[in-house]
Design an enzyme around this catalytic site. Sequence first.
Site, mmCIF file in Angstrom:
data_model
loop_
_atom_site.group_PDB
_atom_site.id
_atom_site.type_symbol
_atom_site.label_atom_id
_atom_site.label_comp_id
_atom_site.label_asym_id
_atom_site.label_seq_id
_atom_site.Cartn_x
_atom_site.Cartn_y
_atom_site.Cartn_z
ATOM 1 N N PRO A 128 0.766 -1.123 -0.176
ATOM 2 C CA PRO A 128 0.086 0.042 -0.006
ATOM 3 C C PRO A 128 1.066 1.417 -0.054
ATOM 4 C CG PRO A 128 -0.569 -1.483 1.962
ATOM 5 C CD PRO A 128 0.502 -2.148 1.054
ATOM 6 N N GLY A 129 0.265 2.261 -0.782
ATOM 7 C CA GLY A 129 1.090 3.560 -0.848
ATOM 8 C C GLY A 129 2.433 3.640 -1.550
ATOM 9 N N GLU A 141 21.694 -11.056 0.288
ATOM 10 C CA GLU A 141 21.670 -10.697 -0.988
ATOM 11 C C GLU A 141 23.090 -10.968 -1.849
ATOM 12 O OE1 GLU A 141 18.697 -11.179 -2.498
ATOM 13 O OE2 GLU A 141 17.782 -10.999 -0.589
ATOM 14 N N HIS A 179 23.639 -14.472 -2.407
ATOM 15 C CA HIS A 179 23.180 -14.742 -3.769
ATOM 16 C C HIS A 179 23.709 -14.477 -4.890
ATOM 17 C CE1 HIS A 179 19.724 -16.714 -1.884
ATOM 18 N NE2 HIS A 179 19.198 -15.681 -1.327
ATOM 19 N N ASP A 234 14.146 -19.431 -0.125
ATOM 20 C CA ASP A 234 15.407 -20.045 -0.679
ATOM 21 C C ASP A 234 15.472 -21.735 -0.433
ATOM 22 O OD1 ASP A 234 16.073 -17.557 -1.311
ATOM 23 O OD2 ASP A 234 17.191 -17.364 0.173
HETATM 24 P P1 ADP Z 1 -1.353 2.854 -3.738
HETATM 25 O O1 ADP Z 1 -2.300 3.190 -4.690
HETATM 26 O O2 ADP Z 1 -0.107 2.177 -4.053
HETATM 27 O O3 ADP Z 1 -1.796 2.774 -2.231
HETATM 28 P P2 ADP Z 1 -1.150 5.981 -4.047
HETATM 29 O O4 ADP Z 1 -0.907 5.958 -5.470
HETATM 30 O O5 ADP Z 1 -2.558 6.282 -3.426
HETATM 31 O O6 ADP Z 1 -0.760 4.289 -3.519
HETATM 32 O O7 ADP Z 1 -0.089 6.893 -3.257
HETATM 33 C C1 ADP Z 1 -0.267 7.779 -2.266
HETATM 34 C C2 ADP Z 1 0.541 9.040 -2.366
HETATM 35 O O8 ADP Z 1 1.586 8.658 -2.120
HETATM 36 C C3 ADP Z 1 0.608 9.493 -3.764
HETATM 37 O O9 ADP Z 1 -0.438 10.466 -3.901
HETATM 38 C C4 ADP Z 1 1.781 10.316 -3.804
HETATM 39 O O10 ADP Z 1 1.559 11.445 -3.243
HETATM 40 C C5 ADP Z 1 2.787 9.681 -2.718
HETATM 41 N N1 ADP Z 1 3.529 8.514 -3.519
HETATM 42 C C6 ADP Z 1 3.455 7.094 -3.535
HETATM 43 N N2 ADP Z 1 4.467 6.762 -4.198
HETATM 44 C C7 ADP Z 1 5.060 7.772 -4.949
HETATM 45 C C8 ADP Z 1 6.106 7.785 -5.649
HETATM 46 N N3 ADP Z 1 6.645 6.651 -6.199
HETATM 47 N N4 ADP Z 1 6.500 9.058 -6.194
HETATM 48 C C9 ADP Z 1 5.984 10.008 -5.823
HETATM 49 N N5 ADP Z 1 4.914 10.020 -4.752
HETATM 50 C C10 ADP Z 1 4.509 8.741 -4.431
HETATM 51 ZN ZN ZN Z 2 17.369 -15.360 -0.334
#
Ligand code: ADP
Ligand code: ZN
Length: 582
Positions: free
Chosen positions: A192-193, A413, A416, A490
């Site tokens: 998530p996130g 890692e 590996h 592994d």
């Molecule tokens: P997911 O859908 O994977 O749960 P989101 O796309 O909703 O995550 O991400 C939430 C917020 O976190 C985004 O709106 C952004 O502001 C920030 N964020 C997450 N990943 C990135 C990234 N790789 N680059 C810039 N901002 C990011």
């Molecule tokens: Zn491993």
Amino acid sequence: MNKLKNKYLFIPLASAILSLAVFIIINLNQVEKSSKLYIDFLNDISNKKVSTVYLTNSPTINIKLKDGSLYTTDNPRTNDFKDTLLKNGIKVSESQPFTKSESIPFAGFIISLAVLAVMSLKNARLTSPSKLSVDSIEASAVVKSNFNFSSIAGNDEAKESVKDIVDFLKNPEKYTKYGARMPKGLILYGEPGTGKTLLAKAVAGEAGVPFYAMSGSDFIQVYVGVGASRIRQLFKKARSNGKAVIFIDEIDAIGKKRDGSKNGGSDERDQTLNALLTEMSGFNEKEGIIIMAATNRMDMLDPALLRPGRFDRHIEITLPDINARKKIFSLHLENKPALDIDIEDWSQKTAYFSGAKIESLVNEAAILACKEDSEFIENKHLDKAFSIVLAGHEKINRDYIKDRDKKITAYHEAGHAIVSLKVLSEDKISKITIIPSSKGAGGYTLSIPQDNMYQNKDYLTKKMMVLLGGRAAEEIIFGSENVTTGAFNDIKTCSNIVSSMVTQYGMGETLGLLNLQEFSNILNINTEDILKECKNIVNMLYNKVKNLLISENNLLESLSKNLIEKETLYYDDLIELAHNKK
Ligand code: ADP
Ligand code: ZN
């Protein structure tokens, strides 16, 4: 959305009550103010003052004078009364009089009532389960998504693997001309996130097409059939605008594997899933519609979803490594008044943070700065925010930047990678990272296996050595007492290979060219010997690997140190290190 509508409903309601009140007050006043004797009325007639008489059956009648004033008097109820009046040039109306001051609030009342009726009808339609419109379920059509690839830091592989989708959305005819079949659906999977939604928005933004988003859980309702109808509406809406990116978050809510037990009450989910699959096969490639779905549980998805023609492209979205974290910090500090923030240092400290968490860290710091009326966001605000954000996530162990964990993963890692480089150089290592993947353990080493139709005994043996390299490095550096569960996968894969070799591929001594499975129901086979042989093979390989790593100690050290520092290394980095430190 519904709450909002309810708020608006208040407006006609209030105006209805208000106009009704005004209407009543005016009427009350009139009853009190004007009543004349019949004789005075007759005087008014002879003085030609009367304009209209409102002749009804009630005991009193209303009289309107030419100057506009109104009064009541007794109704004579004679037969020729109307005749007399008309002869005197007086208008006779057989209804109640209506003054201007009365008719305005009355009209207001009627209009308010009408508006109220229309609005509540609409409202009822929105909330009634059978006739849901997509609006009510928060499918937000961003006509132009403001995001593009530069809004996403890191995840370069993921961006790379959607570039052709963007091109296709811009120009679907080109692809159909070549007879190329584009994927209709993509699955983005990862923690998530990590920016799955962001990537989908960026695809829409780059291609300049509308973006429709819904969450899988929006489809799962108490009422059977609602989910399916929402799916149909969503697609209808998206298709009505031509090209589009449809984004379904938490696809696992509708696309979970069916677990056989039919009495799970998952009728609703089945119907919804079927509706989705039907809609997906219902449109053709030329339309330029792409469905992007996100999940953090790829393993939970129903295989029906993953078949060709459905969600047949799967893209992993990983946690950001140190470089990506730097970019995310810069992105989110960009439009904020920041002073002297040590982004380098912060990226170091935030290992295993998702993009969303970095965003919330920066946001928390901004709030703190604002509370203090500080002119700038400074390191001290981030410091404070850091403990807040960490405390909020304390339960999730991994979020702690455990230097020790990082170190163990790095050596594992590196182990590996070195074994792979030394014994299996034909499988090119493309990436080593200590940032965990959603699929497995602490980090991973990605190598591109050669495309051979057959895997020979030599290859399988070397493959096992590479698998054992992680645990071997742990043992060498930290001692056999301190080895971790990090090698779980592994060891599992390695056991699978060795047992297949001995019991299925005819590559062992104990069974020779026999396949164990074929005898399982006729004989009571003594599996002890088989186990013993497998164990011997693995032990022998493990010792070989340990010796190899000990002799490559310098490389093991330098590689691990680099991994701790940079978190992700690529083929060229590895080769460079291998040349330097020998
Ligand atoms: P997911 O859908 O994977 O749960 P989101 O796309 O909703 O995550 O991400 C939430 C917020 O976190 C985004 O709106 C952004 O502001 C920030 N964020 C997450 N990943 C990135 C990234 N790789 N680059 C810039 N901002 C990011
Ligand atoms: Zn491993």
